[in-house]
Design an enzyme around this catalytic site. Structure first.
Site, mmCIF file in Angstrom:
data_model
loop_
_atom_site.group_PDB
_atom_site.id
_atom_site.type_symbol
_atom_site.label_atom_id
_atom_site.label_comp_id
_atom_site.label_asym_id
_atom_site.label_seq_id
_atom_site.Cartn_x
_atom_site.Cartn_y
_atom_site.Cartn_z
ATOM 1 N N GLY A 316 78.472 29.751 -80.281
ATOM 2 C CA GLY A 316 79.182 28.732 -81.046
ATOM 3 C C GLY A 316 78.396 28.297 -82.270
ATOM 4 O O GLY A 316 78.971 28.048 -83.335
ATOM 5 N N GLY A 317 77.082 28.218 -82.130
ATOM 6 C CA GLY A 317 76.247 27.903 -83.282
ATOM 7 C C GLY A 317 76.296 29.000 -84.319
ATOM 8 O O GLY A 317 76.434 28.743 -85.521
ATOM 9 N N TRP A 319 78.693 31.029 -84.820
ATOM 10 C CA TRP A 319 80.017 31.028 -85.439
ATOM 11 C C TRP A 319 80.030 30.150 -86.690
ATOM 12 O O TRP A 319 80.727 30.448 -87.659
ATOM 13 C CB TRP A 319 81.048 30.507 -84.435
ATOM 14 C CG TRP A 319 82.432 30.355 -84.988
ATOM 15 C CD1 TRP A 319 83.390 31.322 -85.102
ATOM 16 C CD2 TRP A 319 83.029 29.158 -85.507
ATOM 17 N NE1 TRP A 319 84.530 30.812 -85.663
ATOM 18 C CE2 TRP A 319 84.344 29.470 -85.919
ATOM 19 C CE3 TRP A 319 82.586 27.845 -85.661
ATOM 20 C CZ2 TRP A 319 85.209 28.541 -86.467
ATOM 21 C CZ3 TRP A 319 83.443 26.907 -86.213
ATOM 22 C CH2 TRP A 319 84.742 27.259 -86.607
ATOM 23 N N HIS A 320 79.219 29.074 -86.694
ATOM 24 C CA HIS A 320 79.206 28.164 -87.835
ATOM 25 C C HIS A 320 78.553 28.791 -89.073
ATOM 26 O O HIS A 320 78.868 28.398 -90.200
ATOM 27 C CB HIS A 320 78.453 26.874 -87.483
ATOM 28 C CG HIS A 320 79.263 25.928 -86.646
ATOM 29 N ND1 HIS A 320 79.361 26.040 -85.278
ATOM 30 C CD2 HIS A 320 80.019 24.849 -86.988
ATOM 31 C CE1 HIS A 320 80.136 25.072 -84.809
ATOM 32 N NE2 HIS A 320 80.559 24.345 -85.822
ATOM 33 N N GLY A 321 77.658 29.729 -88.867
ATOM 34 C CA GLY A 321 76.997 30.329 -90.015
ATOM 35 C C GLY A 321 75.972 31.365 -89.593
ATOM 36 O O GLY A 321 75.438 31.312 -88.481
#
Length: 404
Positions: A316-317, A319-321
């Site tokens: 998920g982290g 996915w942010h960048g």
């Protein structure tokens, strides 16, 4: 084109809604698609073509899954669709990250010759995740493909939530393509939500952003500089992101759609577990339903539960960048979620100032990793937050704060 720009507010929206409300109900999806692609192509025509390609492929895959009765073939089509979507996301979002990591490990951080940098398409993470949830839900039998391709195209490119979410699952909005209500009351409510979100973005987020930018650019920040920067960014991020979500929900209402709420006062949380039930709700539920549960969730013992939880948050982290700072941010939250599960931390009950303060401290530390340009810069900021580089705001930087 961004929501707060004059071209969007005073040109795009009036033209779009004049056409949208002038056509018949059956034609509204065509207007949505045309308007959404104009909105997206304003930034890049080429990447609008990429979004269309992803939409066509996943629509075809979804139809094949729905029409196939053999379970193995269904699963094969699902794998094809997911692999295709992730390959597109990975190629555009993570290829540079992979190359940079190789350069650091194998070439002393120097650029490789004949290697180009890939431009990241805006909103690709959102429409890729929506496409994946669409074919997975069809595979699970919780959704049926739309009869008209134009309706699926309108879903996947819906401009209100295309750039910053919320992530909308097709099964939650499918019925609204067949029947949705258009009333002045709903339009007015949507307009108020849009203006409220615009105010959060422009009046608050954009006002504190220069403070955060200035303090995160300071080398070896002091105690005051570090906390000023971290706090300013925490405020900026919430009002910016929740502002965009509010604008998206408002625009959806103006078009007759009911989009899910994406924030529920996350900064009143008394644990990180509660925080993730209130922050970016559409992402946290997506990660739970399409990653954490398929990995096994909490069904196979404590070790596997903690592994799945940590892996979900790390991904998920990421996915942010595409940066190790986002990986660290995800790992930070994943580790805390595991600790809270071990300790049996409750997520409800009487409000405790101490629990709230601890939660906010953990959240702000996480935002330092999220905002910093590198892991080294993040650790410099954290060192400053414990006073390792002095206490007060230095004269060289004080004038920047006064100018705000």
């Amino acid at each position: 084109m961004i929501f707060s720009s004059t071209i969007f507010i005073f040109v795009f929206l009036p033209v779009f809604f004049c056409v949208y409300y002038a056509v018949s109900y059956a034609s509204k999806s065509y207007v949505i698609v045309a308007g959404s692609y104009v909105f997206y192509a304003w930034w890049s025509v080429d990447f609008a073509g990429l979004m269309l390609l992803v939409t066509v492929v996943n629509y075809a895959v979804g139809n094949r899954i729905d029409q196939t009765t053999h379970n193995r073939r269904k699963r094969a089509w699902l794998i094809i669709g997911v692999v295709f979507s992730l390959a597109v996301l990975g190629s555009f979002k993570y290829l540079n990250f992979f190359i940079d990591s190789l350069e650091l490990a194998l070439n002393g951080g120097k650029d490789f010759d004949l290697i180009w940098q890939v431009i990241l398409p805006i909103g690709i993470s959102f429409y890729i995740f929506q496409s994946i949830s669409y074919i997975v839900d069809i595979f699970r039998g919780s959704a049926k493909p739309p009869k008209r391709f134009i309706d699926f195209c309108a879903y996947n490119c819906l401009f209100p939530q295309l750039i910053a979410g919320p992530i909308v699952r097709y099964k939650d909005i499918a019925e609204q393509f067949h029947h949705r209500v258009h009333t002045w009351a709903l339009f007015n409510y949507g307009a108020m939500r849009f203006l409220f979100g615009l105010g959060k973005k422009v009046l608050i987020a954009d006002s504190v952003a220069p403070i955060a930018d200035a303090m995160f650019a300071v080398p070896e920040p002091t105690l005051a500089e570090s906390w000023l920067g971290a706090t300013a960014y925490s405020i900026q991020l919430f009002f910016d992101f929740s502002g965009y979500s509010s604008m998206a929900i408002g625009l959806g209402c103006m078009m007759g759609f009911r989009l899910i709420e994406n924030f529920n006062a996350p900064y009143v949380s008394q644990s990180i577990t509660e925080f993730w039930r209130r922050w970016h709700i559409s992402l946290s539920t997506w990660l739970r339903d399409y990653l954490y549960i398929p990995l096994g969730g909490n069904r196979h013992g404590a070790f596997n539960t903690y592994r799945n939880l940590l892996l979900t948050m790390v991904l998920g982290g990421l996915w942010h960048g595409a940066n190790w700072t986002f990986v660290m941010w995800g790992a930070w939250h994943g580790l805390i979620l595991c600790v809270e599960r071990v300790l049996g931390v409750k997520t409800s009950g009487k409000f405790s100032v101490a629990r709230w303060a601890i939660t906010m401290l953990l959240v702000i530390i996480g935002w330092v990793f999220f905002r910093a340009s590198s892991l080294g810069a993040a650790f410099e900021m954290l060192a400053g937050m414990v006073g390792a580089n002095g206490v007060g705001v230095r004269a060289d930087y004080f004038w920047q704060i006064k100018s705000f």
